[in-house]
Design an enzyme around this catalytic site. Structure first.
Site, PDB file in Angstrom:
ATOM      1  N   GLU A   1     -82.979  77.463  93.998  1.00  0.00           N
ATOM      2  CA  GLU A   1     -83.543  77.478  95.482  1.00  0.00           C
ATOM      3  C   GLU A   1     -83.490  78.473  96.288  1.00  0.00           C
ATOM      4  O   GLU A   1     -83.366  77.602  97.792  1.00  0.00           O
ATOM      5  CB  GLU A   1     -84.623  76.508  95.466  1.00  0.00           C
ATOM      6  CG  GLU A   1     -85.457  75.602  94.543  1.00  0.00           C
ATOM      7  CD  GLU A   1     -86.481  74.700  94.781  1.00  0.00           C
ATOM      8  OE1 GLU A   1     -86.915  75.151  96.090  1.00  0.00           O
ATOM      9  OE2 GLU A   1     -86.620  74.004  93.918  1.00  0.00           O
TER      10      GLU A   1
ATOM     11  N   GLU B   1     -86.552  66.262  93.117  1.00  0.00           N
ATOM     12  CA  GLU B   1     -86.408  65.513  93.928  1.00  0.00           C
ATOM     13  C   GLU B   1     -86.849  63.870  94.815  1.00  0.00           C
ATOM     14  O   GLU B   1     -87.346  63.347  95.088  1.00  0.00           O
ATOM     15  CB  GLU B   1     -87.213  65.817  95.589  1.00  0.00           C
ATOM     16  CG  GLU B   1     -86.681  67.224  95.913  1.00  0.00           C
ATOM     17  CD  GLU B   1     -87.988  68.301  96.734  1.00  0.00           C
ATOM     18  OE1 GLU B   1     -89.030  68.206  97.565  1.00  0.00           O
ATOM     19  OE2 GLU B   1     -87.502  69.852  97.450  1.00  0.00           O
TER      20      GLU B   1
HETATM   21  O1  G3I Z   1    -103.243  78.266  98.392  1.00  0.00           O
HETATM   22  C1  G3I Z   1    -103.585  77.568  99.410  1.00  0.00           C
HETATM   23  C2  G3I Z   1    -104.868  78.481 100.019  1.00  0.00           C
HETATM   24  O2  G3I Z   1    -105.820  78.220  99.512  1.00  0.00           O
HETATM   25  C3  G3I Z   1    -104.665  78.049 101.281  1.00  0.00           C
HETATM   26  O3  G3I Z   1    -105.589  79.250 101.993  1.00  0.00           O
HETATM   27  C4  G3I Z   1    -103.350  78.045 102.031  1.00  0.00           C
HETATM   28  C5  G3I Z   1    -103.658  78.203 104.073  1.00  0.00           C
HETATM   29  O4  G3I Z   1    -102.272  77.168 103.725  1.00  0.00           O
HETATM   30  O5  G3I Z   1    -102.379  77.231 101.494  1.00  0.00           O
HETATM   31  C6  G3I Z   1    -102.373  77.510  99.729  1.00  0.00           C
HETATM   32  O6  G3I Z   1    -101.424  76.879  99.356  1.00  0.00           O
HETATM   33  C7  G3I Z   1    -100.401  76.779  99.926  1.00  0.00           C
HETATM   34  C8  G3I Z   1     -99.162  77.032  99.063  1.00  0.00           C
HETATM   35  O7  G3I Z   1     -97.836  76.373  99.428  1.00  0.00           O
HETATM   36  C9  G3I Z   1     -99.863  78.498  98.392  1.00  0.00           C
HETATM   37  O8  G3I Z   1     -99.266  79.425  99.060  1.00  0.00           O
HETATM   38  C10 G3I Z   1     -99.664  75.063 100.542  1.00  0.00           C
HETATM   39  O9  G3I Z   1    -100.551  74.951 101.533  1.00  0.00           O
HETATM   40  C11 G3I Z   1     -98.609  75.342 101.040  1.00  0.00           C
HETATM   41  O10 G3I Z   1     -97.794  73.570 101.146  1.00  0.00           O
HETATM   42  C12 G3I Z   1     -97.685  75.745  99.632  1.00  0.00           C
HETATM   43  O11 G3I Z   1     -96.124  75.535 100.350  1.00  0.00           O
HETATM   44  C13 G3I Z   1     -95.450  75.202  99.170  1.00  0.00           C
HETATM   45  C14 G3I Z   1     -94.437  74.097  98.572  1.00  0.00           C
HETATM   46  O12 G3I Z   1     -93.126  73.944  97.965  1.00  0.00           O
HETATM   47  C15 G3I Z   1     -95.142  72.901  98.669  1.00  0.00           C
HETATM   48  O13 G3I Z   1     -94.140  71.576  98.953  1.00  0.00           O
HETATM   49  C16 G3I Z   1     -93.786  76.427  99.115  1.00  0.00           C
HETATM   50  O14 G3I Z   1     -95.256  77.629  98.962  1.00  0.00           O
HETATM   51  C17 G3I Z   1     -93.396  76.252  97.608  1.00  0.00           C
HETATM   52  O15 G3I Z   1     -92.526  77.594  98.598  1.00  0.00           O
HETATM   53  C18 G3I Z   1     -92.222  75.359  98.196  1.00  0.00           C
HETATM   54  O16 G3I Z   1     -91.239  75.085  96.994  1.00  0.00           O
HETATM   55  C19 G3I Z   1     -90.377  73.815  97.610  1.00  0.00           C
HETATM   56  C20 G3I Z   1     -90.128  73.566  96.086  1.00  0.00           C
HETATM   57  O17 G3I Z   1     -91.014  73.315  95.025  1.00  0.00           O
HETATM   58  C21 G3I Z   1     -89.278  72.347  95.986  1.00  0.00           C
HETATM   59  N1  G3I Z   1     -88.047  72.715  96.285  1.00  0.00           N
HETATM   60  C22 G3I Z   1     -88.513  72.951  98.055  1.00  0.00           C
HETATM   61  C23 G3I Z   1     -89.414  73.991  98.318  1.00  0.00           C
HETATM   62  C24 G3I Z   1     -89.337  74.447  99.382  1.00  0.00           C
HETATM   63  O18 G3I Z   1     -90.081  73.776 100.272  1.00  0.00           O
END
Ligand code: G3I
Length: 389
Positions: A275, A170
């Site tokens: 994705e 990105e």
């Molecule tokens: O691990 C913490 C946990 O300890 C905490 O309690 C919880 C509370 O919100 O958050 C957890 O972390 C989260 C993490 O995912 C694991 O679940 C983050 O807040 C959350 O922001 C994170 O989101 C990820 C996101 O990327 C971040 O930008 C999504 O799972 C993941 O599917 C998403 O993937 C991205 C690709 O890498 C790139 N393209 C877009 C795609 C979708 O956004």
């Protein structure tokens, strides 16, 4: 589970008798029990991998339901989060390799192409990466040194085990300009070239990819294809460009999906859909930046299918997946991989984006791990392709 193996009519009787109405209804609606459904990976054209992003519980073997689907259906996996900088390299001198080691071992144990996602991104990267010890912004030299150290350590650790890496994720805005990230601000335009160079040095056999969303928009796609040209002109490796495929029921159009694949291939690399998911809920741009009160109202107004996706919308989703796979199969010789971003609807990131706490239905398996009509639509496309002369 025994019930599911003995046929849907008998299952209905038994299930009603046992009070398992929900299971019976699900079996009856789907027609064929989950265990008897074909495996997608067995139906794919040669050279085209099919997979899913898995979360840490899944790569740790703690989600038996999703694990069984992944093992049966897919021949490639991507890590939803655990290989991202902030998780694997949270502090300057500390790497947390264990979850990633288990992810790689899971893929290897099942003979899958294990994907690395990702090396360089502006999200999920700790602030220390972009800051000097005195709090000042990192200089070009210092940030390049951190980039090289990170890439050589992580790629080096999994040399020969990770099939291909999303080297940069990105990096471009929708108009094709460089996205204003700390990487670009400190290093300049060539930060992408450097990342590809460092990755190739660390594992010369690994495939290297550029990955982004909305590459169906011509201006953004042109930027990604300029990058391919620059890399090739410098003799640097790039194998494929990934369109993430976070799509809706109507956007992008079939023609836009097709042009994305053919244009990427026209630049001399393979295309991948990395994705894939189909958002079935309204996504109003006004939602981004909404304050919390407004968000709560937006959730109430847009969480349309909290108690399940109704049959009409199931069919819409199925038709959309069928359309997409029809294009993928037509262009299969230009594509090397299709990866869903998640396994079942239960854990999709789209349950929390752009509005937290909604109930979305973007994947092929529902929250109980039952294949949806969208799964059948994908299978129908694959079987029609297999049966074609
Ligand atoms: O691990 C913490 C946990 O300890 C905490 O309690 C919880 C509370 O919100 O958050 C957890 O972390 C989260 C993490 O995912 C694991 O679940 C983050 O807040 C959350 O922001 C994170 O989101 C990820 C996101 O990327 C971040 O930008 C999504 O799972 C993941 O599917 C998403 O993937 C991205 C690709 O890498 C790139 N393209 C877009 C795609 C979708 O956004």
């Amino acid at each position: 589970m025994v019930i599911l193996k003995i046929g849907s009519k008998l299952a209905l009787i038994l299930a009603l008798g046992c009070g398992l109405t929900a299971v019976a209804a699900s079996v009856e609606e789907q027609g064929t029990p989950a265990q008897e459904k074909p495996a997608l990976k067995a139906l794919m054209p040669k050279g085209l991998l099919i997979g899913a992003a898995i979360n840490q519980r899944q790569s740790d073997g703690k989600d038996a339901l999703a694990g069984a689907i992944v093992e049966r259906q897919f021949n490639t996996i991507s890590p939803e989060n655990i290989l991202k900088w902030g998780l694997i390299h949270p502090e300057p001198k500390r790497y947390d390799f264990e979850p990633a080691d288990r992810y790689v071992a899971f893929g290897q144990a099942h003979g899958m192409a294990v994907i690395g996602h990702n090396l360089i991104w502006h999200n999920q990267t700790p602030a220390w990466v972009f800051t000097e010890a005195d709090g000042a912004r990192s200089t070009r030299e210092s940030l390049l040194a951190k980039m090289q150290q990170h890439i050589s350590t992580v790629v080096g650790r999994y040399r020969g085990k990770i099939h291909g890496w999303d080297v940069v994720n990105e990096a471009f805005d929708e108009d094709g300009s460089y996205r204003k990230t700390p990487w670009h601000e400190a290093i300049g335009d060539d930060f992408l070239l450097k990342a590809f160079e460092f990755a190739h040095d660390a594992d010369p056999q690994a495939e290297l990819y550029y990955n982004d969303y909305n590459l169906w928009k011509p201006a953004k796609r042109a930027a990604a294809l300029r990058l391919v040209k620059q890399l090739k002109e410098r003799g640097l490796r790039i194998d494929a460009v990934g369109e993430q495929g976070h799509w809706s029921l109507t956007t992008p159009t079939a023609a836009e999906i097709d042009a994305t694949i053919t244009d990427i291939a026209g630049a001399g690399v393979k295309a991948m859909i990395t994705e894939l998911d189909i958002d079935v809920l309204p996504r109003d741009p006004k939602m981004f930046g909404a304050d919390l009160a407004t968000r709560a109202q937006l959730k109430a107004a847009t969480d349309l299918y909290a108690s399940g996706l109704p049959p009409a919308q199931q069919q819409q989703l199925a038709a959309r997946y069928g359309e997409a796979f029809g294009i993928f199969l037509k262009r299969h010789d230009l594509l090397t991989r299709i990866t869903f971003w998640g396994v079942t609807d239960a854990h999709s990131w789209l349950n929390d984006f752009p509005v937290p706490g909604r109930t979305n239905h973007p994947l092929l398996w529902d929250r109980q791990g039952q294949p949806k009509p969208a799964f059948d639509a994908v299978v129908a496309q694959l079987q029609a392709y297999k049966g074609a002369p």
